[in-house]
Design a protein around this motif. Structure first.
Motif, PDB file in Angstrom:
ATOM      1  N   LEU A  38      30.357   9.812 -17.814  1.00 40.71           N
ATOM      2  CA  LEU A  38      29.806  10.533 -16.676  1.00 40.71           C
ATOM      3  C   LEU A  38      28.322  10.224 -16.597  1.00 40.71           C
ATOM      4  CD1 LEU A  38      30.114  12.644 -14.409  1.00 40.71           C
ATOM      5  CD2 LEU A  38      29.620  14.392 -16.122  1.00 40.71           C
ATOM      6  N   LYS A  39      27.881   9.702 -15.451  1.00 38.69           N
ATOM      7  CA  LYS A  39      26.475   9.354 -15.252  1.00 38.69           C
ATOM      8  C   LYS A  39      25.902  10.250 -14.173  1.00 38.69           C
ATOM      9  CE  LYS A  39      26.640   4.947 -17.220  1.00 38.69           C
ATOM     10  NZ  LYS A  39      25.920   3.740 -17.394  1.00 38.69           N
ATOM     11  N   SER A  40      24.612  10.557 -14.309  1.00 37.23           N
ATOM     12  CA  SER A  40      23.968  11.467 -13.374  1.00 37.23           C
ATOM     13  C   SER A  40      22.505  11.109 -13.204  1.00 37.23           C
ATOM     14  CB  SER A  40      24.096  12.904 -13.875  1.00 37.23           C
ATOM     15  OG  SER A  40      23.472  13.794 -12.990  1.00 37.23           O
ATOM     16  N   ALA A  41      21.964  11.403 -12.009  1.00 39.17           N
ATOM     17  CA  ALA A  41      20.543  11.233 -11.711  1.00 39.17           C
ATOM     18  C   ALA A  41      20.195  12.176 -10.569  1.00 39.17           C
ATOM     19  CB  ALA A  41      20.235   9.797 -11.319  1.00 39.17           C
ATOM     20  N   ARG A  42      18.943  12.520 -10.468  1.00 36.17           N
ATOM     21  CA  ARG A  42      18.448  13.315  -9.330  1.00 36.17           C
ATOM     22  C   ARG A  42      17.278  12.572  -8.716  1.00 36.17           C
ATOM     23  NH1 ARG A  42      18.813  19.687 -10.680  1.00 36.17           N
ATOM     24  NH2 ARG A  42      21.026  19.662 -11.136  1.00 36.17           N
ATOM     25  N   VAL A  43      17.367  12.365  -7.427  1.00 35.95           N
ATOM     26  CA  VAL A  43      16.329  11.660  -6.682  1.00 35.95           C
ATOM     27  C   VAL A  43      15.540  12.687  -5.882  1.00 35.95           C
ATOM     28  CG1 VAL A  43      15.897   9.905  -4.934  1.00 35.95           C
ATOM     29  CG2 VAL A  43      17.799   9.628  -6.532  1.00 35.95           C
ATOM     30  N   GLU A  44      14.222  12.682  -6.046  1.00 33.03           N
ATOM     31  CA  GLU A  44      13.373  13.617  -5.312  1.00 33.03           C
ATOM     32  C   GLU A  44      13.290  13.184  -3.855  1.00 33.03           C
ATOM     33  OE1 GLU A  44       8.741  14.821  -5.402  1.00 33.03           O
ATOM     34  OE2 GLU A  44       9.751  14.774  -7.344  1.00 33.03           O
ATOM     35  N   LEU A  45      13.518  14.131  -2.959  1.00 36.61           N
ATOM     36  CA  LEU A  45      13.459  13.865  -1.531  1.00 36.61           C
ATOM     37  C   LEU A  45      12.061  14.172  -1.003  1.00 36.61           C
ATOM     38  CD1 LEU A  45      16.885  15.385  -0.464  1.00 36.61           C
ATOM     39  CD2 LEU A  45      16.322  12.987  -0.820  1.00 36.61           C
ATOM     40  N   PRO A  46      11.660  13.531   0.091  1.00 33.71           N
ATOM     41  CA  PRO A  46      10.330  13.788   0.639  1.00 33.71           C
ATOM     42  C   PRO A  46      10.213  15.217   1.159  1.00 33.71           C
ATOM     43  CG  PRO A  46      11.566  12.292   2.062  1.00 33.71           C
ATOM     44  CD  PRO A  46      12.399  12.532   0.841  1.00 33.71           C
ATOM     45  N   GLY A  47       8.987  15.688   1.269  1.00 33.43           N
ATOM     46  CA  GLY A  47       8.746  17.014   1.803  1.00 33.43           C
ATOM     47  C   GLY A  47       7.892  17.875   0.897  1.00 33.43           C
ATOM     48  N   SER A  68      23.579   8.426 -18.897  1.00 34.70           N
ATOM     49  CA  SER A  68      24.869   8.932 -19.340  1.00 34.70           C
ATOM     50  C   SER A  68      24.689  10.356 -19.842  1.00 34.70           C
ATOM     51  CB  SER A  68      25.409   8.031 -20.449  1.00 34.70           C
ATOM     52  OG  SER A  68      26.603   8.556 -20.961  1.00 34.70           O
ATOM     53  N   VAL A  69      25.458  11.307 -19.273  1.00 38.22           N
ATOM     54  CA  VAL A  69      25.355  12.703 -19.703  1.00 38.22           C
ATOM     55  C   VAL A  69      26.567  13.147 -20.506  1.00 38.22           C
ATOM     56  CG1 VAL A  69      23.781  13.398 -17.872  1.00 38.22           C
ATOM     57  CG2 VAL A  69      26.233  13.543 -17.487  1.00 38.22           C
ATOM     58  N   ALA A  70      27.669  12.405 -20.436  1.00 34.68           N
ATOM     59  CA  ALA A  70      28.851  12.736 -21.228  1.00 34.68           C
ATOM     60  C   ALA A  70      29.718  11.492 -21.345  1.00 34.68           C
ATOM     61  CB  ALA A  70      29.645  13.862 -20.574  1.00 34.68           C
ATOM     62  N   SER A  71      30.551  11.474 -22.389  1.00 31.57           N
ATOM     63  CA  SER A  71      31.431  10.337 -22.617  1.00 31.57           C
ATOM     64  C   SER A  71      32.715  10.823 -23.270  1.00 31.57           C
ATOM     65  CB  SER A  71      30.724   9.323 -23.516  1.00 31.57           C
ATOM     66  OG  SER A  71      31.531   8.200 -23.712  1.00 31.57           O
TER      67      SER A  71
END
Length: 101
Positions: A38-47, A68-71
């Motif tokens: 399980l892969k994860s990321a958070r992208v900051e949005l403008p504003g 990778s946050v879990a396997s």
């Protein structure tokens, strides 16, 4: 998603808009077994203002690069850090209700 990010020196939290991306990668392993990650990321949005970005930069717990946050079958469970489960009593009560059904 909008989330409160704690700041430094007693300043009030800032609320940043982010887009959460997550996906499951399943690849063939040794023999007939597969490996799921399980892969994860958070992208900051403008504003956000420049000050909000500055105050949250050192405290933002999320990675903007996919990680990778879990396997499974071997590897860390998710979430590895239990401090993100804020209301543990509510969680236990809810899980207990689900187990009794």
């Amino acid at each position: 998603m909008v989330e409160a990010i704690d700041t430094m020196r007693g300043m009030p939290p800032v609320y940043l808009r982010t887009q959460q991306l997550s996906w499951l990668e399943i690849v063939p392993g040794e023999g007939s077994a597969c490996v799921a990650t399980l892969k994860s990321a958070r992208v900051e949005l403008p504003g956000a203002t420049r000050l909000e970005r500055f105050l949250a930069a050192a405290r933002n717990p999320h990675s903007s690069a996919p990680c990778s946050v879990a396997s499974w079958p071997a590897g860390p469970d998710w979430p590895a850090d239990r401090k993100h489960v804020r209301d543990r009593r509510h969680l236990r009560r809810h899980l207990g209700d689900c187990a009794g059904e």
